[in-house]
Design an enzyme around this catalytic site. Sequence first.
Site, PDB file in Angstrom:
ATOM      1  N   ASP A  13       1.045  -1.292  -0.167  1.00 19.72           N
ATOM      2  CA  ASP A  13       0.026   0.372   0.467  1.00 19.72           C
ATOM      3  C   ASP A  13       0.984   1.095   0.148  1.00 19.72           C
ATOM      4  O   ASP A  13       1.507   1.407   1.060  1.00 19.72           O
ATOM      5  CB  ASP A  13      -1.024   0.046   1.104  1.00 19.72           C
ATOM      6  CG  ASP A  13      -2.206   1.437   1.708  1.00 19.72           C
ATOM      7  OD1 ASP A  13      -2.468   1.903   0.302  1.00 19.72           O
ATOM      8  OD2 ASP A  13      -2.876   1.112   1.886  1.00 19.72           O
ATOM      9  N   ASP A 108      -3.500   2.417  -5.282  1.00 17.47           N
ATOM     10  CA  ASP A 108      -2.457   2.247  -4.694  1.00 17.47           C
ATOM     11  C   ASP A 108      -1.919   1.252  -3.977  1.00 17.47           C
ATOM     12  O   ASP A 108      -0.713   1.188  -2.678  1.00 17.47           O
ATOM     13  CB  ASP A 108      -2.844   3.307  -3.968  1.00 17.47           C
ATOM     14  CG  ASP A 108      -3.178   3.301  -2.919  1.00 17.47           C
ATOM     15  OD1 ASP A 108      -4.376   2.104  -2.899  1.00 17.47           O
ATOM     16  OD2 ASP A 108      -3.134   3.717  -2.167  1.00 17.47           O
ATOM     17  N   GLU A 109      -2.636   0.168  -3.585  1.00 16.04           N
ATOM     18  CA  GLU A 109      -3.095  -0.970  -3.346  1.00 16.04           C
ATOM     19  C   GLU A 109      -3.423  -2.715  -3.540  1.00 16.04           C
ATOM     20  O   GLU A 109      -4.416  -2.277  -4.757  1.00 16.04           O
ATOM     21  CB  GLU A 109      -4.067  -1.355  -2.380  1.00 16.04           C
ATOM     22  CG  GLU A 109      -4.168  -1.333  -0.924  1.00 16.04           C
ATOM     23  CD  GLU A 109      -5.357  -1.499  -0.038  1.00 16.04           C
ATOM     24  OE1 GLU A 109      -6.130  -0.493  -0.437  1.00 16.04           O
ATOM     25  OE2 GLU A 109      -5.906  -1.979   0.499  1.00 16.04           O
TER      26      GLU A 109
END
Length: 393
Positions: A13, A108-109
């Site tokens: 993350d 983003d993960e």
Amino acid sequence: MSAIKGHEILLCDLDAFFASVEQRDHPEYREKPVIVGGRPDQRGVVAACSYEARKYGVHSGMPISRAEKLCPDAVFLPVDIERYRCVSAEVFAIYERFTAQIEKVSIDEAYLALPAEKGFETARKIRKTVKQELGLPISAGVSVNKLLAKMACELAKPDGIKMLRPEDVPKEIWRLPVKELPGVGPHTEKKLKQAGIKTIGQLAKFPKNRIIKMLGSVGESLHEFANGIDTREIETEQEPKSIGEETTFPKDVYDREKALTTLLKLTEQVGYRLRRKKLMGRTVTIKIRFGDFRTITRSRTLEEAVDADGTIYRIARELFLSNCGKPPWRLVGVQVSNLDKGSYEQVSLFSSIEKKERQLSKVIDEIRERYGRDAVKRATLISRKESSEQKRL
DNA sequence: AGAAAGCGTCTCCCCCAA
DNA sequence: CTAGTTGGGGGAGACGCT
């Protein structure tokens, strides 16, 4: 307990992603509170903020106006989603070097599956590579399943790494407030609180059937999560289930034509995204938020999947006109769901009018790709002749 | 008290048919 | 014949995340 036997799960993350990209590209913003959110002059909320801004109590989802009061000296920036998407792609390219088992959760993960015992070392390397090559901070959690990897990552933030074993759950997880559990938002938190449940440990020890009575089927997974149990697999290929766009007006709108023009614009963008992905959808949904924040959605499911702007807009327009109630309107949106990849190429299925609509949309796509978004404009109003023709579809 | 984006997915409820 | 069951599809709204 583990999602895949003999595998370890990583959750990677990027920290305060949007804000970190801005700080990386603008050295003058480093060490300063950076708040990325809706355009400063307009209504909006915080999409991401740097850790410097968090010290002031700013967090994502907060109205920009409130963030300004809490932290007036922050750097306020608009969301440059295109650029974040590019950077995100670079990060995912790095993940690819380590495993093919990647599940993208969001921009983003990502969850990564790795052979047993390789998780921590890989996470370390990924973090190092991302930092060296892209100059971005990233946190990683390592464990036997998705939930524990996620929780490990939360504990590792910012810019850290952590491994969590199932036996660590009572000591490390149970002390945390329930809202730290993925899937527990403000609503669920409130319901749990009414039962006296404040920590994950209290949830874990609560009788499962009573949680299910309270929360329905979500309750079952939450109760298992609280005990560190998660059987979800890594899903490497997930097709989107819907594509939609919505927009909040800078000021509440009273003019129906203005609302319709916006709806058309949104429809064209949704249609464009569908065609680019070679997808079509059978359900068209519109969303209206009124001045008092009351929000409704209205949808219609069609016989055949569609992807042409004209067709989608005709439905959206009808749905809007028969459900728009009294102005003012704060937000309008349009969404296409019930998506299907197969029908895109099956030309024979379509009526001649639908064929024309699809052709027209594709021609407009080309013109816009060559000459820009404003090179062509479609009329909002539909002539009587056209609309009666369409009804025979 | 006042202000509250823009996604996307999931769940609940209803209706229908078997 | 009526009532209950089940499963699928559609519609609306709740919910969560960045």
